[in-house]
Design an enzyme around this catalytic site. Structure first.
Site, PDB file in Angstrom:
ATOM      1  N   SER A   1       0.858  -1.122   0.195  1.00 38.62           N
ATOM      2  CA  SER A   1      -0.013  -0.089   0.058  1.00 38.62           C
ATOM      3  C   SER A   1       0.892   1.329  -0.036  1.00 38.62           C
ATOM      4  O   SER A   1       1.968   1.250   0.763  1.00 38.62           O
ATOM      5  CB  SER A   1      -0.809  -0.010   1.270  1.00 38.62           C
ATOM      6  OG  SER A   1      -1.621   1.258   1.419  1.00 38.62           O
TER       7      SER A   1
ATOM      8  N   CYS B   1      -2.071   4.537  12.885  1.00 39.53           N
ATOM      9  CA  CYS B   1      -2.606   5.582  12.932  1.00 39.53           C
ATOM     10  C   CYS B   1      -3.032   6.239  14.141  1.00 39.53           C
ATOM     11  O   CYS B   1      -3.120   5.246  14.885  1.00 39.53           O
ATOM     12  CB  CYS B   1      -3.852   5.926  11.802  1.00 39.53           C
ATOM     13  SG  CYS B   1      -3.673   5.319  10.270  1.00 39.53           S
TER      14      CYS B   1
END
Length: 302
Positions: free
Chosen positions: A21, A130
């Site tokens: 990704s 995150c």
């Protein structure tokens, strides 16, 4: 020619070489000069529930043996992906898997729920590196409790293959891996980027607007290998190894350390065809040593 097929849960891959990704767009951007059908799978760039502008520039910096990035998950949101990108990628002849993340558990759950409805997307990769904005900005993946909570919540609404991408910026990655396995992950991918920084000595300021960013490339490979090796001894679910892979020898090292599959990341920026070359290199290695299947290599470090 040896059998390169591998399985992550019930999902079959034609080979263990996957595009990471954030380094290969949505895949379709490379279709004119890369035979995407030769790659085992593609993880899309990170997608969030809502549109994100990303961080201010500069947000990338080259290092002596890798690169720093602080792009900040710039994307147009999951609804845009479903309406505009999914129709273009759904017929690519390999597994297209969506990388998702969010600032809250609720955002991640909503995003996963929407992706769950897409027939041609067989898996998601949940990025737990995150910041959790409800816990003072601490990343979800830096302690077992938070990691378990977010994976458990996503697992309740997502009914296909759930891969969890782990942060290396922890004391013991094996504890996090075990926690997400118990919470329902079908596989783990590791490692995500390490935290680093670079300084412009002429102006005496950090190069990145965010001061720090994610370090990737050849410099992190020994750390990634060690973490894959340690995690393989602890979890029973498949491991997808990544971090500094730039050729088939690197890929084979990760497989010997315990990875069932690997992801190529930063090197895609140098050579977008590298994944197909790695597939060929693994094939040649298996033939040279008279091995019938890639599965014979997984975790076979002596």
């Amino acid at each position: 020619m040896a059998d390169l097929n591998i399985n992550i849960g019930k999902l079959k891959f034609k080979n263990p070489v996957l595009a990471a990704s954030g380094t290969f767009g949505y895949g379709i951007e490379y279709s004119d000069f890369v035979d995407l059908s030769k790659i085992g799978g593609i993880f899309t760039k990170g997608i969030t529930l809502y549109h994100r502008e990303g961080n201010d520039y500069p947000r990338m910096a080259e290092t002596s043996s890798g690169m720093l990035n602080a792009v900040g998950l710039q994307n147009r949101g999951v609804t845009y992906f479903i309406k505009n990108i999914y129709p273009k990628v759904k017929n690519i002849e390999t597994n297209i898997m969506v990388n998702i993340s969010g600032s809250t558990i609720e955002d991640c759950v909503s995003c996963a729920e929407k992706i769950n409805e897409l027939d041609k997307i067989p898996a998601i990769e949940l990025n737990i590196s995150c910041p959790n904005m409800k816990q003072g900005g601490m990343a979800f993946g830096t302690n077992c409790s938070n990691a378990s909570e977010i994976v458990n919540a996503v697992r309740k609404v997502y009914h296909k293959i759930l891969i969890v991408k782990l942060s290396p910026n922890v004391t013991d990655i094996t504890e996090i891996a075990k926690a997400v396995e118990i919470a329902g992950a079908d596989a783990v991918s590791l490692i995500n980027t390490l935290i680093g920084m670079a300084i412009d000595i002429k102006i005496k300021k950090p190069i990145l607007s965010t001061v720090t960013g994610g370090l990737s490339g050849p410099c992190i490979k020994p750390i990634a290998l060690r973490m894959v090796y340690q995690t393989y001894k602890i979890v029973k679910i498949p491991i997808i190894g990544l971090g500094g892979i730039s050729n088939s020898d690197d890929a084979i090292e990760f497989i010997l350390a315990g990875a069932s599959a690997i992801q190529v990341g930063t090197y895609n920026f140098i050579d977008p065809t590298i994944s197909t070359k790695i597939v060929d290199g693994i094939n040649a290695y298996l033939d040279k040593y008279h091995l019938l299947s890639i599965k014979e290599l997984v975790g076979e470090l002596l």
